[in-house]
Scaffold this motif. Structure first.
Motif, PDB file in Angstrom:
ATOM      1  N   ASP A 141      -4.031   5.361   2.817  1.00  9.48           N
ATOM      2  CA  ASP A 141      -3.708   4.036   3.337  1.00  9.48           C
ATOM      3  C   ASP A 141      -4.492   3.755   4.621  1.00  9.48           C
ATOM      4  O   ASP A 141      -4.300   4.407   5.642  1.00  9.48           O
ATOM      5  N   GLU A 142      -5.374   2.743   4.580  1.00 12.11           N
ATOM      6  CA  GLU A 142      -6.199   2.424   5.742  1.00 12.11           C
ATOM      7  C   GLU A 142      -5.362   1.941   6.918  1.00 12.11           C
ATOM      8  O   GLU A 142      -5.683   2.223   8.082  1.00 12.11           O
ATOM      9  N   ILE A 143      -4.283   1.224   6.635  1.00 14.54           N
ATOM     10  CA  ILE A 143      -3.411   0.745   7.711  1.00 14.54           C
ATOM     11  C   ILE A 143      -2.764   1.919   8.439  1.00 14.54           C
ATOM     12  O   ILE A 143      -2.584   1.888   9.668  1.00 14.54           O
ATOM     13  N   GLU A 144      -2.446   2.968   7.709  1.00 18.03           N
ATOM     14  CA  GLU A 144      -1.887   4.150   8.370  1.00 18.03           C
ATOM     15  C   GLU A 144      -2.917   4.768   9.314  1.00 18.03           C
ATOM     16  O   GLU A 144      -2.568   5.265  10.389  1.00 18.03           O
TER      17      GLU A 144
ATOM     18  N   MET B 239       0.840  -1.193   0.000  1.00 23.51           N
ATOM     19  CA  MET B 239       0.000   0.000   0.000  1.00 23.51           C
ATOM     20  C   MET B 239       0.874   1.240   0.000  1.00 23.51           C
ATOM     21  O   MET B 239       1.688   1.432   0.885  1.00 23.51           O
ATOM     22  N   GLN B 240       0.702   2.050  -1.020  1.00 22.78           N
ATOM     23  CA  GLN B 240       1.577   3.188  -1.211  1.00 22.78           C
ATOM     24  C   GLN B 240       1.111   4.373  -0.377  1.00 22.78           C
ATOM     25  O   GLN B 240      -0.047   4.745  -0.407  1.00 22.78           O
TER      26      GLN B 240
ATOM     27  N   ALA C 298      -8.762   0.905  15.727  1.00 20.44           N
ATOM     28  CA  ALA C 298      -7.540   0.347  15.137  1.00 20.44           C
ATOM     29  C   ALA C 298      -7.697  -1.144  14.856  1.00 20.44           C
ATOM     30  O   ALA C 298      -7.345  -1.629  13.768  1.00 20.44           O
ATOM     31  N   MET C 299      -8.239  -1.876  15.817  1.00 19.81           N
ATOM     32  CA  MET C 299      -8.370  -3.327  15.655  1.00 19.81           C
ATOM     33  C   MET C 299      -9.314  -3.695  14.519  1.00 19.81           C
ATOM     34  O   MET C 299      -9.082  -4.686  13.811  1.00 19.81           O
TER      35      MET C 299
END
Length: 397
Positions: free
Chosen positions: A136-139, A1-2, A167-168
């Motif tokens: 980025d969703e992870i960010e 993921m960029q 977050a989880m």
């Protein structure tokens, strides 16, 4: 993921950006060797790249984030980190969109590491205003986790649990984020301890221990052991606490982890509460040496408090100095926890005057925690005004 995109017509920028994003992913996952390798590759590419202010700033931000990772994993010299911090601060107010988010997010992480809680939460909340520019969703999950962490430290249980659940929900949608889910569970269990649900917290830590074994993560195995030891200490099961903590200490000491002084403090604390003052003194001395060597003011102060409370007589100034430190850093959770313990110790000694003094400190700290107003909107607005206004979506061109 960029995380960052460049103009596709400019091939060197695309190559550099891809490598920068790979580097950031390694940093976020605490893959220090991989991050060091990628850093070297980035440095080589940057040396041959046509100058681009946004790419240079992104590189500078990631270099600072890299040093933050190493300071946590390897207890590196804080002077390099401080120098990078001061250099980055010169760009405050010059960044937009995604770079603005990274700037304040990383500043918050640095301030939290120094236990400057007001500055840290101010920076995080400022970063949140630019989070919308991050695709980025992870960010987003990374940010929510950090917010949960600092609110847990401030004993703002409702806000901490709200952010950690957000977050989880993201992490659990993807594979390969077991590490992050474990960290979220540590936060949940810590909040259970603050809610006096020790059995619930212990069950959660036992779950994280089993998961850590299943994914073969030594670091998480011993982090779980450390947390279990802290929980057993709250439950006054000192033998079990000691067994967990000594296992954790041996591992952290072997790898020179930043948790060494924290673990030694907890070992000294457990042994002091158990009445084994000789053992407590030994762990205190080791912990104080490490904390001093690493210039860890938080644990220097906490170890001084432990010394004054259990290992020496009438060192009242050390206790007062410790609480002055907690107050100055808005560490109301620590004031509540240690204030109650100090009050109880003085009560048992028949020193009702000093006991009453620290019971009063507990009440005042509880009031501050319940108000949830440790960060004033004036401070937030001041920070925002120091930066730019009218943010717009920014891409690196």
């Amino acid at each position: 993921m960029q995380q960052v995109s460049l103009n596709e017509d400019t091939i060197p920028y695309d190559i550099v950006t891809k490598k920068l994003n790979e580097w950031y992913t390694a940093i976020k996952n605490n893959l220090d060797r991989e991050a060091e390798r990628l850093k070297d590759e980035v440095e080589e590419l940057m040396g041959n790249m046509e100058k681009n202010p946004d790419v240079i700033l992104y590189h500078q931000l990631l270099d600072f984030r890299h040093e933050l990772m190493l300071s946590y994993l390897k207890s590196r010299n804080e002077e390099e980190l401080k120098a990078a911090y001061e250099s980055l601060k010169e760009h405050q107010g010059q960044l937009k969109g995604m770079l603005d988010y990274y700037f304040f997010f990383f500043m918050g992480m640095y301030d939290f590491r120094r236990k400057e809680l007001v500055s840290a939460i101010s920076a995080y909340r400022r970063a949140e205003k630019s989070l919308e520019y991050v695709d980025d969703e992870i960010e987003h999950a990374e940010f929510f986790y950090k917010m949960a962490e600092i609110y847990y430290y401030m004993k703002q249980t409702y806000f901490s649990l709200n952010y950690v659940k957000r977050a989880m929900r993201i992490y659990q949608k993807y594979n390969n984020y077991a590490d992050r889910v474990l960290r979220c569970n540590y936060i949940i269990a810590g909040n259970l301890i603050d809610s006096l649900d020790y059995e619930g917290a212990l069950a959660k830590f036992k779950d994280t221990l089993q998961i850590s074994y299943s994914i073969r993560s030594e670091m998480h195995v011993y982090t779980s052991r450390l947390n279990m030891g802290i929980c057993y200490n709250h439950m006054e099961e000192y033998e079990k606490a000691y067994d967990c903590l000594i296992e954790a200490y041996k591992y952290f000491d072997k790898v020179n982890h930043a948790c060494v002084e924290k673990t030694l403090f907890n070992l000294a604390h457990v042994q002091a509460r158990k009445g084994d003052l000789k053992s407590a003194k030994s762990f205190y001395e080791k912990g104080y040496e490490v904390a001093t060597d690493r210039n860890n003011s938080e644990y220097i102060v906490k170890l001084d408090l432990l010394k004054a409370l259990y290992l020496t007589d009438k060192c009242y100034n050390l206790i007062d100095d410790s609480f002055s430190y907690f107050v100055s850093h808005k560490m109301y959770g620590d004031i509540e926890e240690f204030g109650f313990e100090v009050a109880e110790v003085f009560q048992k000694k028949g020193d009702t005057t000093r006991s009453a003094k620290y019971y009063k400190e507990v009440i005042l700290a509880k009031n501050q925690i319940q108000k949830g107003e440790m960060i004033s909107e004036t401070q937030i607005n001041s920070l925002i005004n120091d930066s730019h206004t009218g943010l717009e979506h920014s891409r690196i061109e």
